[in-house]
Every structure is written in structure tokens, then in C-alpha cells.
Design an enzyme around this catalytic site. Sequence first.
Site, PDB file in Angstrom:
ATOM      1  N   TYR A  73       0.659  -0.976   0.341  1.00  0.00           N
ATOM      2  CA  TYR A  73      -0.355  -0.544  -0.124  1.00  0.00           C
ATOM      3  C   TYR A  73       1.120   1.374  -0.506  1.00  0.00           C
ATOM      4  O   TYR A  73       0.727   2.198  -0.801  1.00  0.00           O
ATOM      5  CB  TYR A  73      -0.986  -0.026   0.993  1.00  0.00           C
ATOM      6  N   LYS A  80       4.014 -15.436   3.476  1.00  0.00           N
ATOM      7  CA  LYS A  80       4.405 -16.057   1.880  1.00  0.00           C
ATOM      8  C   LYS A  80       5.294 -16.187   1.602  1.00  0.00           C
ATOM      9  O   LYS A  80       6.396 -16.242   0.953  1.00  0.00           O
ATOM     10  CB  LYS A  80       3.309 -15.462   0.579  1.00  0.00           C
ATOM     11  N   ASP A 121      -2.354 -18.617   1.443  1.00  0.00           N
ATOM     12  CA  ASP A 121      -3.112 -19.471   0.350  1.00  0.00           C
ATOM     13  C   ASP A 121      -3.907 -20.324   1.607  1.00  0.00           C
ATOM     14  O   ASP A 121      -4.626 -20.321   1.096  1.00  0.00           O
ATOM     15  CB  ASP A 121      -2.442 -19.396  -0.866  1.00  0.00           C
ATOM     16  N   ASP A 124      -6.313  -7.140   3.930  1.00  0.00           N
ATOM     17  CA  ASP A 124      -6.904  -6.959   3.287  1.00  0.00           C
ATOM     18  C   ASP A 124      -7.894  -7.501   3.422  1.00  0.00           C
ATOM     19  O   ASP A 124      -9.138  -7.652   3.434  1.00  0.00           O
ATOM     20  CB  ASP A 124      -6.591  -5.236   2.421  1.00  0.00           C
TER      21      ASP A 124
HETATM   22  C1  IPM Z   1     -10.349  -1.758   4.107  1.00  0.00           C
HETATM   23  C2  IPM Z   1     -10.669  -1.115   2.396  1.00  0.00           C
HETATM   24  C3  IPM Z   1      -9.584  -0.068   2.578  1.00  0.00           C
HETATM   25  C4  IPM Z   1      -7.927  -1.434   2.373  1.00  0.00           C
HETATM   26  C5  IPM Z   1      -9.834   0.389   0.624  1.00  0.00           C
HETATM   27  C6  IPM Z   1     -10.875   1.513   1.186  1.00  0.00           C
HETATM   28  C7  IPM Z   1      -8.361   0.870   0.538  1.00  0.00           C
HETATM   29  O1  IPM Z   1     -10.629  -2.285   1.795  1.00  0.00           O
HETATM   30  O2  IPM Z   1     -10.302  -0.770   5.282  1.00  0.00           O
HETATM   31  O3  IPM Z   1     -10.466  -2.736   4.338  1.00  0.00           O
HETATM   32  O4  IPM Z   1      -8.020  -1.175   1.677  1.00  0.00           O
HETATM   33  O5  IPM Z   1      -7.098  -0.609   2.929  1.00  0.00           O
HETATM   34 MG    MG Z   2     -10.996  -3.910   2.669  1.00  0.00          MG
END
Ligand code: IPM
Ligand code: MG
Length: 354
Positions: free
Chosen positions: A141, A190, A222, A246
Site C-alpha cells: 500500500y 508467503k 493461501d 485486507d
Molecule cells: C479496508 C479497505 C481499504 C483498504 C480500501 C478502501 C483502501 O478495503 O479498510 O479494508 O484496502 O485498506
Molecule cells: Mg478491505
Amino acid sequence: MFRIAVLPGDGIGREIVPEAVGVLQKIDKKYGLGLEFQYGLISEDAYAKYGHPLPQETIDLCKQSQAVLLGAVGSPQMDALPAELRPERAALLPIRKILGLFANLRLVTAYEPLLHASTLKPEVISGIDILVVRELTGGLYFGEKRREGAGPEERAVDTLVYTRAEIERILRFAFAAAHKRRKHLTSVDKANVLTSSQLWREVAMEVAKDYPDVELHHMYVDNCAMQLVRNPKLFDVIVTENMFGDILTDQASMLSGSLGMLPSASLGGEVALYEPAHGSAPDIAGQNKANPLATILSAALLLRYSLHHEAAAKDVEAAVVAVLNEGLRTPDIMEAGCTPVGTTEMGEAVRRRI
Ligand code: IPM
Ligand code: MG
């Protein structure tokens, strides 16, 4: 006085956040907490007013508060903007980073009255109580991104970087959490493919030495995805990097019956942020259909982690269970024989039980 910055955001955020604020106000009356709510703009409304989805005014408001309650960001209109201005990348990720919120806690609970609302068999999910500790300010991210070249050779690059210090602090957090629970920690990586995961695993083994009473297991991501639907009772605390967390938490939310039931707390800085794990759901926005319970349960986490008021947190959680036991259901958790309600009715029902 305890100042809470309220950022409803986009889509259903505008409907679910008022329900959670109403719950906090009721709690405030009952326990005399002195809560004060100040509203800020993020994403669509912020862009309309300030030309940026995360204006300095909002950052300042969050920093001057003791906790932040966030609805959701993401809107079809904003999707047309260049990537650097899209609210996910220009507002949500930066606010997490600016506030230093490296630890995202997502609690997956199988509520008895919702056992049949899940797509999984009741006997598979009954009794589930999993805490996912997701690293929130590193990894893919936040690594360098770039686009280069053109034609078939055009390249898009995302970078997955973790430092030892970043891994160590999230693992210490997860070990400490596991120590207070059933003392079982699954570190998900992983490591058979990714170097960042190899470092992750090394650090996990080192930190484990300081927590001899916590049983540490390593699991490939996985395999974890599979075990979450095969035998989720394996899990107590799961710790994992940003992207894996996520994906796995959306999946794990179905153990609770719906993504609309999954609260989250983002901790690690001076100001904590509380938000439902789901998004802004533009398809149902403005129709009084959204489930406010994930946000209300996030408000309970605010009471627990930011106000350290366990009784008040439990009060909210018990009110949610009582409402579910009564058979009230928003569309996402609706089943035959239950009473369909909208967002506002659900919020009101919870408040009545406090
Ligand atoms: C979450 C959401 C966010 C993330 C998105 C909206 C950027 O999916 O908080 O899980 O990926 O962190
Ligand atoms: Mg999310």
C-alpha cells in the site's frame, strides 16, 4: 471532556455514522463520559469544498481529537479523478499513516443469532472469536509505485517493503494481544516466495522468545484463506501484513454473517481511528438499507481502547446482541422469520437497549 472527530465520508458512511454517534451519545448520558463530537470532511465533500479529499483542516481536527470515528470513503464520482486524488490513496491511506496507526484490529465474532445468516455451515462457525491484527502502514500500500514505458512493454510497479522495525512492532502488538486471549498466534505470510515474508517470519520467531506462553504458528496466506472456511476454529489471533490482512478480513467477515458486522480499530498512534471494515457501498447508499452494526461495534471498540471504559463497551456489544436476538435484521443479514429493518431503525433499536 473527550473529543471525537467524526468523519462520515462517502456513501453509506453518511447513514451509519449518525447511528453510531447516537449510540455514543446515549452511552455518554448513562456513564457521564463528557464526549464531544466535531465533524470533519473527507473524500467527496472535502474535495468539493477544498479541492482535496484530505484537507489540512481535517488532519488538524483529527490530531486535536482523542479518537476518530470514520464511516467509509470511496465514490463513483471520485473514481474519475487521477489516481493520486482518489480518496483511497489520497485520504484513507494518508490519514492512517499520518496518525501512525500501524495496528488494525478486526474482530471476527460468530453471533449465535446470525449463525444461519452466514453462507458457511453453522457448526463450522459457531463459537468463532478471531482477532486479526493487520499491519496498516507498510507493505504494498505504501511502497513506491510507478508507471513507465508504453505499448506492450508498458510497466506498472508496486513495491512491497517492510523494515525489521515495522515487522517487530506489529508482531509485539499481536503477541501481547494473544497473551491476553487464548495464547495462540498465527503469523500469516508467503515466506515460500516473498523475501519480505522471509524477514517477517524471522522476526516472528525472534519476538516469540519474549512470549513463551504464546503458541506461535506460521501459515502461508493461501493456506490461511482455505483454513478460514474449512476450520476457522483453529484461529485465535492472526497477524499479517497489510495486503494479506485486507483480503483475509473481508473473507473472515463472512464467519460473522456479513461484512456489515465487522468492526475495526486502528491503533498505534496518539489518536486512534475506528471504522467499519466495509466500504461506502454506493449501490445501496441513501436507501436506509445499510447495516450500521459494524460502525456501532467500532464505537464500542472506541469506548474500550480509547476511553478504557470496558463496562460501556460491553454495554454496546450486549445491546447489539439483544437486538439480533429479537430478530431485527438489515437486508444483508435478513433471514426468513426475522423482522426486516432499515439503518435508522436498527440504530434506534440498539439505543433503546442501552
Ligand atoms: C479496508 C479497505 C481499504 C483498504 C480500501 C478502501 C483502501 O478495503 O479498510 O479494508 O484496502 O485498506
Ligand atoms: Mg478491505
